[in-house]
Write an enzyme that holds these catalytic residues in place. Structure first.
Site, PDB file in Angstrom:
ATOM      1  N   ARG A  50       0.856  -1.191   0.000  1.00 27.27           N
ATOM      2  CA  ARG A  50       0.000   0.000   0.000  1.00 27.27           C
ATOM      3  C   ARG A  50       0.892   1.242   0.000  1.00 27.27           C
ATOM      4  O   ARG A  50       1.348   1.686   1.063  1.00 27.27           O
ATOM      5  CB  ARG A  50      -0.911   0.003   1.220  1.00 27.27           C
ATOM      6  CG  ARG A  50      -1.898  -1.143   1.259  1.00 27.27           C
ATOM      7  CD  ARG A  50      -2.689  -1.136   2.562  1.00 27.27           C
ATOM      8  NE  ARG A  50      -3.692  -2.198   2.603  1.00 27.27           N
ATOM      9  CZ  ARG A  50      -4.491  -2.422   3.639  1.00 27.27           C
ATOM     10  NH1 ARG A  50      -4.369  -1.670   4.727  1.00 27.27           N
ATOM     11  NH2 ARG A  50      -5.379  -3.399   3.597  1.00 27.27           N
ATOM     12  N   ASP A  52       2.019   5.144  -0.213  1.00 30.05           N
ATOM     13  CA  ASP A  52       1.443   6.377   0.315  1.00 30.05           C
ATOM     14  C   ASP A  52       1.200   7.403  -0.784  1.00 30.05           C
ATOM     15  O   ASP A  52       1.634   7.228  -1.930  1.00 30.05           O
ATOM     16  CB  ASP A  52       2.386   6.983   1.364  1.00 30.05           C
ATOM     17  CG  ASP A  52       2.442   6.170   2.644  1.00 30.05           C
ATOM     18  OD1 ASP A  52       1.488   5.427   2.928  1.00 30.05           O
ATOM     19  OD2 ASP A  52       3.455   6.285   3.362  1.00 30.05           O
ATOM     20  N   TYR A 111      12.225  -1.574  -3.221  1.00 29.28           N
ATOM     21  CA  TYR A 111      11.939  -0.153  -3.424  1.00 29.28           C
ATOM     22  C   TYR A 111      13.173   0.554  -3.972  1.00 29.28           C
ATOM     23  O   TYR A 111      14.311   0.220  -3.629  1.00 29.28           O
ATOM     24  CB  TYR A 111      11.518   0.511  -2.115  1.00 29.28           C
ATOM     25  CG  TYR A 111      10.096   0.219  -1.704  1.00 29.28           C
ATOM     26  CD1 TYR A 111       9.056   1.058  -2.095  1.00 29.28           C
ATOM     27  CD2 TYR A 111       9.778  -0.900  -0.933  1.00 29.28           C
ATOM     28  CE1 TYR A 111       7.746   0.805  -1.728  1.00 29.28           C
ATOM     29  CE2 TYR A 111       8.473  -1.165  -0.562  1.00 29.28           C
ATOM     30  CZ  TYR A 111       7.455  -0.309  -0.960  1.00 29.28           C
ATOM     31  OH  TYR A 111       6.158  -0.581  -0.600  1.00 29.28           O
ATOM     32  N   ARG A 202      11.317   5.804   3.738  1.00 33.49           N
ATOM     33  CA  ARG A 202      11.490   7.260   3.766  1.00 33.49           C
ATOM     34  C   ARG A 202      12.225   7.711   5.025  1.00 33.49           C
ATOM     35  O   ARG A 202      12.955   8.709   4.999  1.00 33.49           O
ATOM     36  CB  ARG A 202      10.143   7.950   3.628  1.00 33.49           C
ATOM     37  CG  ARG A 202       9.535   7.822   2.234  1.00 33.49           C
ATOM     38  CD  ARG A 202       8.105   8.299   2.191  1.00 33.49           C
ATOM     39  NE  ARG A 202       7.994   9.678   2.636  1.00 33.49           N
ATOM     40  CZ  ARG A 202       6.837  10.240   2.988  1.00 33.49           C
ATOM     41  NH1 ARG A 202       5.712   9.529   2.961  1.00 33.49           N
ATOM     42  NH2 ARG A 202       6.811  11.494   3.365  1.00 33.49           N
TER      43      ARG A 202
END
Length: 260
Positions: A50, A52, A111, A202
């Site tokens: 999911r 952001d 990622y 992040r």
């Protein structure tokens, strides 16, 4: 009901993230609306991750259940037609077994994060990178990232609204490298694990940027990890440089068929 795996690419800027939300544009909502144009009913799809608001995807994976049997290529073409003009594309589609699950069958998620280092404003890359106007010490960032590899309690690098049952995760890889591009030097982060905490990537990148800028020593990252305290984390970087790049499965559902 035949089940189909979808490989999805999207630009995250216009969306409030992946997950369906009332009165807000989301990637899941757009795909489910496109599916409803093909088979008029309520559709619910599941995804590997999911993302952001503002986060992009090169290789998000989702699955959907259909009433009819579709040729996978025809299904992807039909979905892409109904997804226009939104920046979402089904880049591959494959029929899978009814017990295959985009989230629970995934073995690893990869990622990519991109930092652009240049003073001139980004034009073509605006919204696709985190731009910093100073040079970063990439070798120092790489040394600091090594402290994060392995199985740890990542409370420091976990959002306060994270809903995961445990802060303990195993980070398989966190590579930091400088890449020369036509629009300027970039720092790329290749981050891989079976699963992640909310805002974990992040939080890593924002903290490592402080190392690259000279505000933190590499060993301070180890101390922050050991603190198991969100207050010890560096700044959380903005979302626009983050991409869900790839999802690994025991067997790649999108791999070309092998000829005996």
């Amino acid at each position: 009901m035949p089940r189909y795996a979808l490989k999805v690419e999207y630009h995250g800027k216009p969306f409030a993230g992946w997950q369906r939300q009332k009165a807000q544009a989301t990637v899941q909502g757009k795909i489910e609306a496109a599916l409803a144009r093909l088979e008029p009913r309520a559709h619910t799809i599941a995804a590997a991750g999911r993302t952001d608001a503002g986060v992009h995807a090169l290789g998000q994976v989702a699955h959907c259940d259909m009433m009819e049997t579709w040729d996978p290529f025809r299904l992807s073409e039909a979905l892409n037609y109904h997804l226009k003009p939104d920046p979402v594309a089904i880049v591959a589609c494959a029929e899978v077994s009814d017990d295959w699950h985009a989230r629970f069958s995934a073995l690893q998620r990869q990622y990519l994060f991109r930092i652009l280092m240049r003073r001139a404003p980004a034009t073509h890359q605006e919204g696709l990178v985190w731009q910093v106007k100073h040079e970063l010490d990439v070798p120092a960032m790489a040394r600091a990232s090594a402290h994060l590899i392995g199985r740890h309690d990542f409370t420091t690098f976990r959002s306060t609204i994270c809903q995961a049952d445990s802060p303990v995760k195993t980070l398989d890889r966190l590579d930091v490298a400088q890449v020369e591009t036509a629009h300027g030097p970039e720092v790329h982060f290749d981050v891989r694990a079976r699963s992640f905490l909310h805002n974990q990537v992040r939080s890593f990148v924002g903290t490592l940027e402080r190392v690259g800028a000279g505000s933190w020593a590499p060993d301070q990252v180890a101390a922050a990890l050991a603190a198991q305290d969100r207050a010890a984390c560096g700044p959380v970087c903005p979302p626009q440089g983050l991409y869900l790049a790839h999802v690994c499965y025991e067997e790649d559902p999108f791999a070309p068929l092998k000829v005996a």
